[in-house]
Design a protein around this motif. Structure first.
Motif, PDB file in Angstrom:
ATOM      1  N   ALA A 219       0.823  -1.217   0.000  1.00  0.00           N
ATOM      2  CA  ALA A 219       0.000   0.000   0.000  1.00  0.00           C
ATOM      3  C   ALA A 219       0.852   1.261   0.000  1.00  0.00           C
ATOM      4  O   ALA A 219       0.505   2.260  -0.641  1.00  0.00           O
ATOM      5  N   ALA A 220       1.979   1.228   0.719  1.00  0.00           N
ATOM      6  CA  ALA A 220       2.853   2.402   0.808  1.00  0.00           C
ATOM      7  C   ALA A 220       3.846   2.481  -0.346  1.00  0.00           C
ATOM      8  O   ALA A 220       4.530   3.497  -0.497  1.00  0.00           O
ATOM      9  N   SER A 225       9.253   3.920  -2.998  1.00  0.00           N
ATOM     10  CA  SER A 225       8.840   5.310  -2.823  1.00  0.00           C
ATOM     11  C   SER A 225       9.783   6.099  -1.927  1.00  0.00           C
ATOM     12  O   SER A 225       9.712   7.332  -1.878  1.00  0.00           O
ATOM     13  N   ARG A 242       1.076   7.734   5.743  1.00  0.00           N
ATOM     14  CA  ARG A 242       0.374   8.453   4.674  1.00  0.00           C
ATOM     15  C   ARG A 242      -0.577   7.544   3.914  1.00  0.00           C
ATOM     16  O   ARG A 242      -1.610   7.991   3.411  1.00  0.00           O
ATOM     17  N   SER A 243      -0.227   6.285   3.795  1.00  0.00           N
ATOM     18  CA  SER A 243      -1.072   5.354   3.054  1.00  0.00           C
ATOM     19  C   SER A 243      -2.214   4.800   3.896  1.00  0.00           C
ATOM     20  O   SER A 243      -2.949   3.914   3.444  1.00  0.00           O
TER      21      SER A 243
END
Length: 385
Positions: A219-220, A225, A242-243
Motif C-alpha cells: 500500500a505504501a 517510494s 500516509r497510506s
C-alpha cells in the motif's frame, strides 16, 4: 535575564507539552494469545558485518516462533566474508531456514540499504508469500521470544507496523555519555506517544527492528517510494502512515544492538553521517537548529554558573531552574540504560557535542562527503533524479 527566562519557559513547555518524550514507559502493546500465527519473513540487509554477525544472526535463527518463519540475509557487496559467515553460522546453529542472497550494486537513485531491503522483500515474497516482514539490522540481537511478541502485539492491536528502538550498547565511557542522549533527543524530536496516536501526523520508526505487514508494504509502495532516503526508518514510517497504515514505536526490552562504538570518532560518524539529511540539507534549518540547541541546552548552565560568578543571583536562579528541569527529564532515560544519576547534569556537554556533530555533517555535505557509510556517499535526494 530574558534569554535565560525564555530557556526556562522552553523547558517547562517541553516537559509538559512535548508528548511526554522524557518518559520511558512506552513498551509493546498488550498481547493476546493468537489462534493462528501468521507467516513471517525476516529480512536482514548486511554490508561488511562479519564483526557482529556471530552474535546477531544466531539470535534470529533461534527464534521460538509458533508459525512459519524464514530468514533472508541480503549481502550488500560485503568484502569481509559476511555472506560466507552467515552460511557457516546457519550450519552450526540450525534453527530457522536461512537464505543468503546478494542484489548487486544499487542503481542510481537508491541507497544501498534500501536496495538490499527491496531485494530481500521481493525474494521473500516469491519464496514464502509471508504476511509479515521483520526488517532488522545485522547488528541487532533478539531474545528467543522477540518475533513472537512483536507479531502478537501487531495482530492484537491491529497495527500495520510495530517498531522497537533497540537498546544500544553502553559499555565505554563515550557510549555512556552519548548513547542515552541519542535516544533521548530522538524521542524529543519524535515523541513516541504522538507517533502511536491514531490521527497524529508524527511518524517515525527505529530501523533496527521493524515488523510490518506485507499488505502495508504494498500500500505504501516501499521501499521504492523512499529509495533515496538516508534516514530510511523515518521515511518508511511516514510512507506507511500516509497510506493509511497504523504504526507504533516504543522502547525495547529484549532487542539489543551489539555494535560497539569504542571511541568518540565512531560515535561522531554515527551521528554526523545523517544529521544534515535530517535537516533536509537546508542551511536556514541548520542555523535554527544550532540556535535552538544553544538556547535550550547551553544557556541554562552558562546562566547558572555565570550568574553565580558575577553575583547576578536572579540570572543564576533562572539558569539553575532550567538546568534542573533538563536534568530531571533526562533521569528516566539514564535509568533505562542502567547508568548513574550523576550523568544527568552533563547533558548540556553532550548536547554541545551533538551541535558540533550536526555542523560537521553540514560541512562534510558541502565537501561532497556527506551521508557517507561503509564506502558509499549519497547526494541530496533531488540531485540524482
Amino acid at each position: 535575564m530574558v534569554i535565560a527566562g525564555v530557556s526556562l519557559l522552553a523547558w517547562v513547555w517541553l516537559v509538559a507539552g512535548q508528548g511526554g518524550f522524557w518518559r520511558t514507559d512506552v513498551r509493546l502493546p498488550a498481547r493476546a494469545p493468537l489462534e493462528r500465527w501468521p507467516s513471517v519473513a525476516v529480512v536482514v540487509p548486511a554490508r561488511d558485518e562479519a564483526g557482529v554477525l556471530g552474535t546477531s544472526l544466531p539470535s534470529l535463527l533461534a527464534q521460538d516462533y509458533p508459525g512459519h518463519a524464514e530468514v533472508f540475509l541480503v549481502d550488500d557487496g560485503s568484502t569481509d566474508g559476511t555472506g560466507d559467515l552467515a552460511r557457516a553460522l546457519a550450519e552450526r546453529h540450525g534453527g530457522l531456514a536461512l537464505t543468503v542472497t546478494s542484489p548487486g550494486e544499487p542503481p542510481a537513485g537508491w541507497t544501498g540499504k534500501l536496495w538490499a531491503v527491496r531485494h530481500g522483500i521481493a525474494l521473500a515474497g516469491e519464496r514464502t508469500g509471508a504476511e509479515f516482514l521483520l526488517l532488522t539490522d545485522a547488528d541487532i540481537a533478539h531474545e528467543p521470544d522477540s518475533l513472537r511478541e512483536l507479531t502478537a502485539a501487531a495482530v492484537s492491536a491491529d497495527l500495520d507496523m510495530v517498531s522497537l528502538m533497540a537498546r544500544l550498547r553502553v559499555e565505554t565511557g563515550w557510549e555512556r555519555l552519548i548513547v542515552p542522549a541519542f535516544v533521548y533527543f530522538f524521542a524529543q524530536l519524535y515523541p513516541f506517544r504522538w507517533i502511536n496516536r491514531a490521527g497524529s501526523r508524527t511518524a517515525a520508526a527505529a530501523g533496527g527492528c521493524v515488523l510490518i505487514r506485507a499488505s502495508a508494504v504494498a500500500a505504501a509502495g516501499v521501499p521504492d517510494s523512499i529509495r533515496q532516503s538516508v534516514i530510511d526508518d523515518v521515511a518508511l514510517a511516514r510512507a506507511v502512515k500516509r497510506s493509511g497504515g497504523r504504526i507504533w514505536l516504543g522502547l525495547a526490552e529484549r532487542v539489543d544492538s551489539v555494535r560497539p562504538y569504542p571511541d568518540l570518532g565512531e560515535l561522531w560518524r554515527m551521528v554526523s553521517r545523517s544529521a544534515y539529511a535530517q535537516l533536509r540539507h537546508n542551511p536556514a534549518v541548520l542555523l535554527g537548529t544550532v540556535l535552538g540547541l544553544a538556547l535550550i541546552y547551553l544557556v541554562p548552565p552558562v546562566a547558572a554558573v555565570g550568574g553565580a560568578v558575577a553575583g547576578a543571583w536572579p540570572l543564576c536562579a533562572l539558569g539553575f531552574a532550567a538546568w534542573a528541569v533538563m536534568t530531571a527529564s533526562y533521569l528516566p532515560m539514564l535509568r533505562y540504560y542502567g547508568q548513574r544519576w550523576w550523568l544527568a547534569p552533563t547533558l548540556p556537554y553532550t548536547a554541545a557535542l551533538y551541535l558540533l556533530m550536526t555542523v560537521d555533517s553540514a560541512v562534510e555535505h558541502y565537501r561532497g562527503r556527506g551521508a557517507a557509510w561503509k564506502g558509499r556517499t549519497y547526494a541530496r535526494p533531488d540531485a540524482s533524479l
